[in-house]
Design a protein around this motif. Structure first.
Motif, short mmCIF file in Angstrom:
data_model
loop_
_atom_site.label_atom_id
_atom_site.label_comp_id
_atom_site.label_asym_id
_atom_site.label_seq_id
_atom_site.Cartn_x
_atom_site.Cartn_y
_atom_site.Cartn_z
N SER A 249 3.49 -27.63 8.27
CA SER A 249 3.02 -26.32 8.72
C SER A 249 2.08 -25.76 7.67
O SER A 249 2.25 -25.99 6.48
N ILE A 250 1.08 -25.03 8.15
CA ILE A 250 0.05 -24.48 7.27
C ILE A 250 -0.05 -22.99 7.51
O ILE A 250 -0.22 -22.55 8.64
N ASP A 251 0.07 -22.19 6.44
CA ASP A 251 -0.06 -20.74 6.52
C ASP A 251 -1.33 -20.34 5.78
O ASP A 251 -1.34 -20.22 4.57
N LEU A 252 -2.42 -20.18 6.53
CA LEU A 252 -3.71 -19.85 5.92
C LEU A 252 -3.97 -18.36 5.84
O LEU A 252 -4.80 -17.92 5.06
N LYS A 253 -3.28 -17.58 6.64
CA LYS A 253 -3.59 -16.15 6.70
C LYS A 253 -3.06 -15.38 5.50
O LYS A 253 -3.73 -14.54 4.95
N LYS A 254 -1.84 -15.69 5.11
CA LYS A 254 -1.20 -14.86 4.10
C LYS A 254 -1.16 -15.52 2.72
O LYS A 254 -1.73 -15.01 1.77
N VAL B 99 3.21 -26.64 3.90
CA VAL B 99 4.57 -27.12 3.66
C VAL B 99 4.83 -28.33 4.55
O VAL B 99 4.56 -28.29 5.75
N ALA B 100 5.37 -29.39 3.94
CA ALA B 100 5.85 -30.56 4.69
C ALA B 100 7.33 -30.67 4.40
O ALA B 100 7.76 -30.68 3.25
N ALA B 101 8.15 -30.72 5.46
CA ALA B 101 9.60 -30.75 5.29
C ALA B 101 10.22 -31.79 6.21
O ALA B 101 9.82 -31.94 7.35
N CYS B 102 11.20 -32.51 5.65
CA CYS B 102 11.97 -33.48 6.43
C CYS B 102 13.15 -32.75 7.05
O CYS B 102 13.92 -32.10 6.35
N GLY B 103 13.30 -32.86 8.35
CA GLY B 103 14.38 -32.17 9.04
C GLY B 103 15.73 -32.83 8.87
O GLY B 103 16.76 -32.20 9.11
N VAL B 104 15.77 -34.08 8.42
CA VAL B 104 17.03 -34.80 8.29
C VAL B 104 17.62 -34.62 6.90
O VAL B 104 18.76 -34.20 6.73
N CYS B 105 16.82 -34.97 5.86
CA CYS B 105 17.38 -34.91 4.50
C CYS B 105 16.98 -33.64 3.76
O CYS B 105 17.32 -33.48 2.59
N THR C 182 5.49 -28.65 -1.05
CA THR C 182 4.61 -27.49 -0.88
C THR C 182 3.35 -27.69 -1.70
O THR C 182 3.41 -28.14 -2.84
N THR C 183 2.21 -27.32 -1.13
CA THR C 183 0.94 -27.44 -1.82
C THR C 183 0.01 -26.31 -1.38
O THR C 183 0.31 -25.58 -0.44
N VAL C 184 -1.10 -26.19 -2.07
CA VAL C 184 -2.10 -25.17 -1.74
C VAL C 184 -2.96 -25.69 -0.59
O VAL C 184 -3.35 -26.86 -0.58
#
Length: 90
Positions: free
Chosen positions: A37-42, A47-53, A58-60
């Protein structure tokens, strides 16, 4: 009299392939478990996240950042971190 030219139907438009947003996580061996997911507005954060483990990276981000860029950067960082580690071959 001259013959009329028959009109051919125009070729169908080419379908553009979409870039995926769910990826495989090589460490927990689950397919499609990493979501980006990318939050460009705020915050300008990606963020890249594994839903299992529940691993998170997180990066810019900037205006040109795509989900595949975040995932590849995460994998590159993992490779750099594991560069000097010896693995037992069993």
């Amino acid at each position: 009299m001259a013959k009329r030219r028959s009109r051919k139907a125009p070729p169908p438009p080419k379908k553009v392939q979409k870039v995926p947003t769910a990826f495989d996580f090589p460490f927990c061996s689950h397919t499609g478990s990493v979501h980006c997911s990318i939050d460009l507005k705020k915050d300008m954060v990606a963020v890249a996240a594994c839903g299992v483990c529940k691993e998170v990276y997180t990066t810019v981000a900037n205006a040109l950042t795509e989900p595949i860029d975040i995932y590849s950067e995460w994998i590159d960082e993992c490779v750099k971190a594991n560069e000097g580690v010896d693995v037992d071959s069993r």
